[in-house]
Structure formats: C-alpha cells, structure tokens
Design a protein around this motif. Structure first.
Motif, PDB file in Angstrom:
ATOM      1  N   LEU A   1       0.728  -0.819  -0.044  1.00 29.29           N
ATOM      2  CA  LEU A   1       0.001  -0.047   0.278  1.00 29.29           C
ATOM      3  C   LEU A   1       1.152   1.379   0.062  1.00 29.29           C
ATOM      4  O   LEU A   1       0.640   1.872  -0.851  1.00 29.29           O
ATOM      5  N   GLU A   2       1.721   1.483   1.118  1.00 27.84           N
ATOM      6  CA  GLU A   2       2.803   2.504   0.713  1.00 27.84           C
ATOM      7  C   GLU A   2       3.576   2.583  -0.433  1.00 27.84           C
ATOM      8  O   GLU A   2       3.670   3.904  -0.770  1.00 27.84           O
ATOM      9  N   ALA A   3       3.328   1.579  -1.532  1.00 24.37           N
ATOM     10  CA  ALA A   3       4.333   1.230  -2.720  1.00 24.37           C
ATOM     11  C   ALA A   3       4.125   1.836  -4.191  1.00 24.37           C
ATOM     12  O   ALA A   3       3.702   2.470  -5.016  1.00 24.37           O
ATOM     13  N   GLU A   4       1.799   1.830  -3.215  1.00 21.91           N
ATOM     14  CA  GLU A   4       0.920   2.169  -4.218  1.00 21.91           C
ATOM     15  C   GLU A   4       1.454   1.347  -5.166  1.00 21.91           C
ATOM     16  O   GLU A   4       0.790   1.857  -7.011  1.00 21.91           O
ATOM     17  N   ASP A   5       1.665   0.056  -4.660  1.00 27.34           N
ATOM     18  CA  ASP A   5       1.979  -1.273  -5.823  1.00 27.34           C
ATOM     19  C   ASP A   5       0.400  -2.419  -6.463  1.00 27.34           C
ATOM     20  O   ASP A   5       0.235  -3.349  -5.631  1.00 27.34           O
ATOM     21  N   LEU A   6      -0.005  -1.567  -7.414  1.00 27.85           N
ATOM     22  CA  LEU A   6      -1.611  -3.157  -7.001  1.00 27.85           C
ATOM     23  C   LEU A   6      -1.151  -4.094  -7.668  1.00 27.85           C
ATOM     24  O   LEU A   6      -1.658  -4.718  -6.355  1.00 27.85           O
ATOM     25  N   PRO A   7      -0.071  -4.313  -8.200  1.00 29.05           N
ATOM     26  CA  PRO A   7      -0.352  -6.087  -8.530  1.00 29.05           C
ATOM     27  C   PRO A   7       0.278  -6.947  -7.214  1.00 29.05           C
ATOM     28  O   PRO A   7       0.311  -7.708  -6.839  1.00 29.05           O
ATOM     29  N   ARG A   8       1.122  -5.825  -6.916  1.00 29.10           N
ATOM     30  CA  ARG A   8       1.505  -6.494  -5.528  1.00 29.10           C
ATOM     31  C   ARG A   8       0.904  -6.714  -4.241  1.00 29.10           C
ATOM     32  O   ARG A   8       0.522  -7.320  -3.061  1.00 29.10           O
ATOM     33  N   LEU A   9      -0.225  -5.273  -4.240  1.00 31.08           N
ATOM     34  CA  LEU A   9      -1.313  -5.245  -3.109  1.00 31.08           C
ATOM     35  C   LEU A   9      -1.860  -6.558  -3.426  1.00 31.08           C
ATOM     36  O   LEU A   9      -2.043  -7.252  -2.449  1.00 31.08           O
ATOM     37  N   GLN A  10      -2.392  -6.838  -5.007  1.00 33.67           N
ATOM     38  CA  GLN A  10      -3.521  -7.859  -5.070  1.00 33.67           C
ATOM     39  C   GLN A  10      -2.583  -9.480  -4.416  1.00 33.67           C
ATOM     40  O   GLN A  10      -3.519 -10.061  -3.760  1.00 33.67           O
ATOM     41  N   ALA A  11      -1.490  -9.396  -4.655  1.00 32.78           N
ATOM     42  CA  ALA A  11      -1.045 -10.886  -4.570  1.00 32.78           C
ATOM     43  C   ALA A  11      -1.090 -10.766  -2.733  1.00 32.78           C
ATOM     44  O   ALA A  11      -0.979 -11.321  -2.378  1.00 32.78           O
ATOM     45  N   ALA A  12      -0.473  -9.653  -2.282  1.00 34.19           N
ATOM     46  CA  ALA A  12      -0.483  -9.315  -0.721  1.00 34.19           C
ATOM     47  C   ALA A  12      -2.253 -10.171  -0.049  1.00 34.19           C
ATOM     48  O   ALA A  12      -1.592 -10.986   1.058  1.00 34.19           O
ATOM     49  N   LEU A  13      -2.826  -8.973  -0.719  1.00 36.55           N
ATOM     50  CA  LEU A  13      -4.202  -9.784  -0.025  1.00 36.55           C
ATOM     51  C   LEU A  13      -4.631 -11.202  -0.403  1.00 36.55           C
ATOM     52  O   LEU A  13      -5.148 -11.132   0.701  1.00 36.55           O
ATOM     53  N   GLU A  14      -4.130 -11.537  -1.485  1.00 37.73           N
ATOM     54  CA  GLU A  14      -4.569 -13.166  -2.000  1.00 37.73           C
ATOM     55  C   GLU A  14      -3.909 -13.558  -0.544  1.00 37.73           C
ATOM     56  O   GLU A  14      -4.593 -14.607  -0.210  1.00 37.73           O
TER      57      GLU A  14
END
Length: 305
Positions: free
Chosen positions: A26-39
């Motif tokens: 979230l801090e990096a505003e990296d949507l693919p990374r966020l989606q993977a982290a949430l999953e």
C-alpha cells in the motif's frame, strides 16, 4: 467488530510478515503487489463510500486474523522534508485497540475521516477473548493495548518502523464523570517531554481553538501543561500501554527509556460517543488533531530513532 474469539492463540510470525507486506505494498502504491499480498492472507479490501483516497481492509470473517484497518491512499508528509508538506497524507497513525468493548467506533472513524491520517488500525476481536493473563499487567493476552503478543500490537510495531517520523494517537472510551470528559496521557509518565517536540503537547495547545472554556474545563491532560484544564495526581497517570512502551524503547513490562513525544493515549467519555453529542465533539477533536499535525510538520527537536 469486537466479537469474542474462542480458543484464542497469539499470531505466528508468518501472519505478522504477511500483514507487513500488505502495508508495504500500500505504501508503494503497487497494485499487483497489493493484490498478491491480500490474496496471501485471504484479506479483502474495498473503497470506503465515495472517498477516492480511502480504503478499508479486513478478513472475512474478521476473527480469522484479528485486525482490520482503514487506509488513506497517497504520498505522506515527512517533517524533515519540506518539499513533501503539500502531500495529501499526514504522518498520523490512529489506532483503536478495544473495538466492541468501549463504544469508540463512531468517534474513531469520524477522526479518521476528518483528519489526513494514514491509517486507523483496529483490533477486530474482543479484548477478553483469552482468559490467559499478561505478565506484569493482568490484562488478557488478547488485549491489543496491554499485550505485545497480539497481531494488533505487532502490526502497530510494523507501522512504527515504516513511519519513524509519525505521531501515534490511540483512541479509547471511558466511563468519565460529570466534570471529566476527555483524558490525554502519554503512557510514560505524568509529564510530556520537553526534550523533543511533543505530540500530546501540540494537541493540548490546539484544543482551545475548537472547544470553549467550559468544555475545556472538563478535559484532563496528564502533564504540567500551562492551561486551566491541567490534571495532576501524586501517583501519576496510567502508563501501561504497550504500544507506547514500544515507541519509547520499552517492552510489555517496562515503560521505556524516555518519552519520545510520539504517542498519545486518548480516553473519550460518553459525551464523545453518545447519540446526542458524538458527531459534534468528535469532529471538534479531529479538527484540533489536524491543527496539531500542521505544527508537527514544522516543530523543532524531533526525536530521531
């Protein structure tokens, strides 16, 4: 929020690492990374109402992983870097450790919505979910404000390492009394630091701008604060908050080495939470906190970890 969890067990290191990855993405505003982290943690996120910059994240069911949080999207202001001061997010971390037990939810979310705080971190389970007690304190090990083994505390510690320049404000509800409606403490001692800039002191200085003299007469600040709403007692004010201990280089039992000026423990009485007054008083407090954060950016003598 705030439901008791049967057979409570403290989180393992894996869960802590995964939540940190959600924060980092979230801090990096990296949507693919966020989606993977949430999953990876089976966490869900959604936009909060019509707010373009605010999202709420939670497990379904909440009891699965013990925390939920509201996150404000955008670049953060850094006190030592004036070129960042126009950024949309303030270096303010809000938390609420006793969801479901102290009635502070409406006030906490109002403060989040009406400041520019990065996050409102919430302990999503009842603090009494465990019958096992914390060493040195006597609170349940599931109590986010008094146990270092909760996911809430360990996520709070992650946020402290991510934002070493941030001011942390933790929101609680209390019973109060006819002339005792708001309590501000640093959870270190009964004096705010004079060695560094003090977030609690800045909030105290901002309160008169938004509350009249009669209202301020109901407020209590645990410090030798030069105002008519000072509050002192020979034994000092409570200093058992482990989230404050961590910021002050302490541990579950020890308050720490010194007040670094970065933590404020706020107790709201029912006038900040009841149907008649909560919205007006919560908004006034949020405005005072925002004013304090304006000064946090430029106040000298910041603590450097």
């Amino acid at each position: 929020m705030g439901q008791k969890v049967p057979n409570y067990e403290p989180p393992g290191d894996g869960a802590v690492v995964k939540v940190r990855e959600v924060f980092d993405s979230l801090e990096a505003e990296d949507l693919p990374r966020l989606q993977a982290a949430l999953e990876a943690v089976s966490m869900k996120g959604c936009r909060l109402g019509s707010a373009d910059d605010t999202m709420v994240f939670f497990w379904a069911p909440l009891s699965a992983r013990r925390v939920a949080f509201i996150w404000r999207v955008g670049q953060i202001q850094i006190p030592s870097q004036p070129e960042t001061h126009a950024n949309p997010v303030a270096p303010l971390i809000l938390s609420s450790p006793h969801e479901g037990t102290d009635g502070v939810f409406r006030t906490a979310t109002t403060v989040m919505a009406n400041t520019r705080a990065r996050i409102l971190l919430m302990n999503a389970i009842h603090k009494g979910s465990s019958s096992e007690k914390v060493a040195c304190q006597g609170s349940p090990i599931s109590d986010g404000a008094h146990s270092v083994s909760t996911l809430f505390h360990r996520a709070h510690t992650n946020l402290a390492s991510m934002y070493p320049y941030a001011f942390f404000v933790q929101l609680h509800g209390m019973v109060g009394a006819p002339n005792f409606h708001l309590l501000l403490v640093n959870s270190f001692n009964s004096r705010f630091t004079t060695r560094y800039k003090s977030g609690p002191q800045l909030v105290g200085e901002a309160l008169p701008e938004f509350f009249d003299a009669a209202q301020r007469g109901e407020f209590s600040l645990c410090s030798d604060f030069p105002a008519s709403y000072n509050y002192l007692r020979p034994t000092g004010c409570h200093n058992t908050n482990v989230n404050a201990h961590q910021l002050n280089r302490g541990n579950q039992c020890a308050v720490g080495e010194e007040d670094t000026g970065r933590f404020l423990h706020v107790e709201f009485d029912p006038s900040f939470r009841d149907n008649a007054n909560w919205e007006n008083r919560s908004l006034r407090f949020a405005n005072a906190l925002s004013r304090a954060m304006e000064r946090w950016l430029t106040a000298p003598d910041s603590y450097s970890p």
